[in-house]
Every structure is written in C-alpha cells, then in structure tokens.
Design an enzyme around this catalytic site. Structure first.
Site, PDB file in Angstrom:
ATOM      1  N   CYS A  11       0.861  -1.175   0.000  1.00  0.00           N
ATOM      2  CA  CYS A  11       0.000   0.000   0.000  1.00  0.00           C
ATOM      3  C   CYS A  11       0.901   1.230   0.000  1.00  0.00           C
ATOM      4  CB  CYS A  11      -1.020   0.000   1.135  1.00  0.00           C
ATOM      5  SG  CYS A  11      -0.381   0.164   2.785  1.00  0.00           S
ATOM      6  N   CYS A  85      -5.232   0.845  -3.159  1.00  0.00           N
ATOM      7  CA  CYS A  85      -4.704   2.208  -3.136  1.00  0.00           C
ATOM      8  C   CYS A  85      -4.154   2.627  -4.490  1.00  0.00           C
ATOM      9  CB  CYS A  85      -3.630   2.329  -2.062  1.00  0.00           C
ATOM     10  SG  CYS A  85      -2.497   0.948  -2.082  1.00  0.00           S
ATOM     11  N   CYS A  89       2.557  -1.270  -9.230  1.00  0.00           N
ATOM     12  CA  CYS A  89       3.596  -2.253  -8.918  1.00  0.00           C
ATOM     13  C   CYS A  89       4.395  -2.548 -10.173  1.00  0.00           C
ATOM     14  CB  CYS A  89       2.958  -3.566  -8.474  1.00  0.00           C
ATOM     15  SG  CYS A  89       2.559  -3.642  -6.751  1.00  0.00           S
TER      16      CYS A  89
END
Length: 136
Positions: A11, A85, A89
C-alpha cells in the site's frame, strides 16, 4: 523457487492495511508462508490505530516498520496483493497480482479501523486456505 509461497502486501504508506495483513498472515500461517509488506511512499511510522486494533486481538505489530517497495520484492513473490490504493507495482510475468479494495485507515480512530482489520483477517484466512490447502 522453493515450495514455500511468498506473499507481498503493498500500500502507499505501508503503515496500516499492509502492516495489519502482514501481522495476520505471520500470526496465522507461522513460517509456512514468507510474508513481506512495502509501500511506494512509506510513512515514517505505523498507524497507531492499526497497531491498537491488532493488539486487541493479541497480535503485536510494533516491531514492523514501513519499507520501500522494490522491484526485487515483487519479483521474488508468489502473490502480490495491493491494498486498494491504486499502487503501480512493477510487473513481472508469472506473478499473481491481486487488489484488495479496502478503506484507508489513515487518520481514523481505532473504532473505524476495526472493520478494516476484520475484513483483512477474513481475506487472510481465505488466502491461507488457498495457498496451504493441506493445513486445514
């Protein structure tokens, strides 16, 4: 790759949701699953309400600290779980990416964090049942 699954929780601040998830998975799965968490913009400290909410269930996460998300952490994980959130990535083929839509506990009191904590616990129990089917 060893037979032990590895889970990375991500997150933004790595201070609340991902830390609670790491705490639950470590507590419930022991060393059967490698557990890590990280954030794209880690905070300085853990969310005090998240720490308190976990302590109510007898899980101490005070030894954990926010960590920076690295491509290596993603690449060496079996499952990468983002915490609703919108974190970007690094993408690696063969990694199982999942997004858990969870309210952000930042700035909320423990009363508001408990339902988030309880939802994380339920999802962790389902994840353990999936990754370690022989444990049940």
């Amino acid at each position: 790759m060893s037979g032990k699954p590895s889970v990375l929780f991500v997150c933004v601040h790595n201070a609340g949701r991902s830390q609670m998830a790491q705490g639950f998975l470590t507590h419930l799965a022991g060393d059967a699953i490698e557990v890590r968490s990280a954030g794209s913009a880690p905070g300085d400290t853990l969310n005090p309400a998240a720490v308190e909410a976990m302590a109510e269930l007898g899980i101490d996460i005070t030894a954990q600290s926010p960590k920076v998300l690295t491509p290596e952490a993603v690449e060496t994980s079996t499952v990468v779980i983002t915490m609703g959130c919108g974190d970007a990535c690094p993408y690696f083929p063969g990694i199982d990416y999942r997004d858990w839509k969870l309210d952000d506990p930042a700035g909320k009191g423990v009363e508001s964090v408990r339902p988030i904590r309880d939802e994380i616990k339920k999802r962790i129990e389902d994840l353990i049942a999936e990754l370690l089917p022989t444990r049940l």
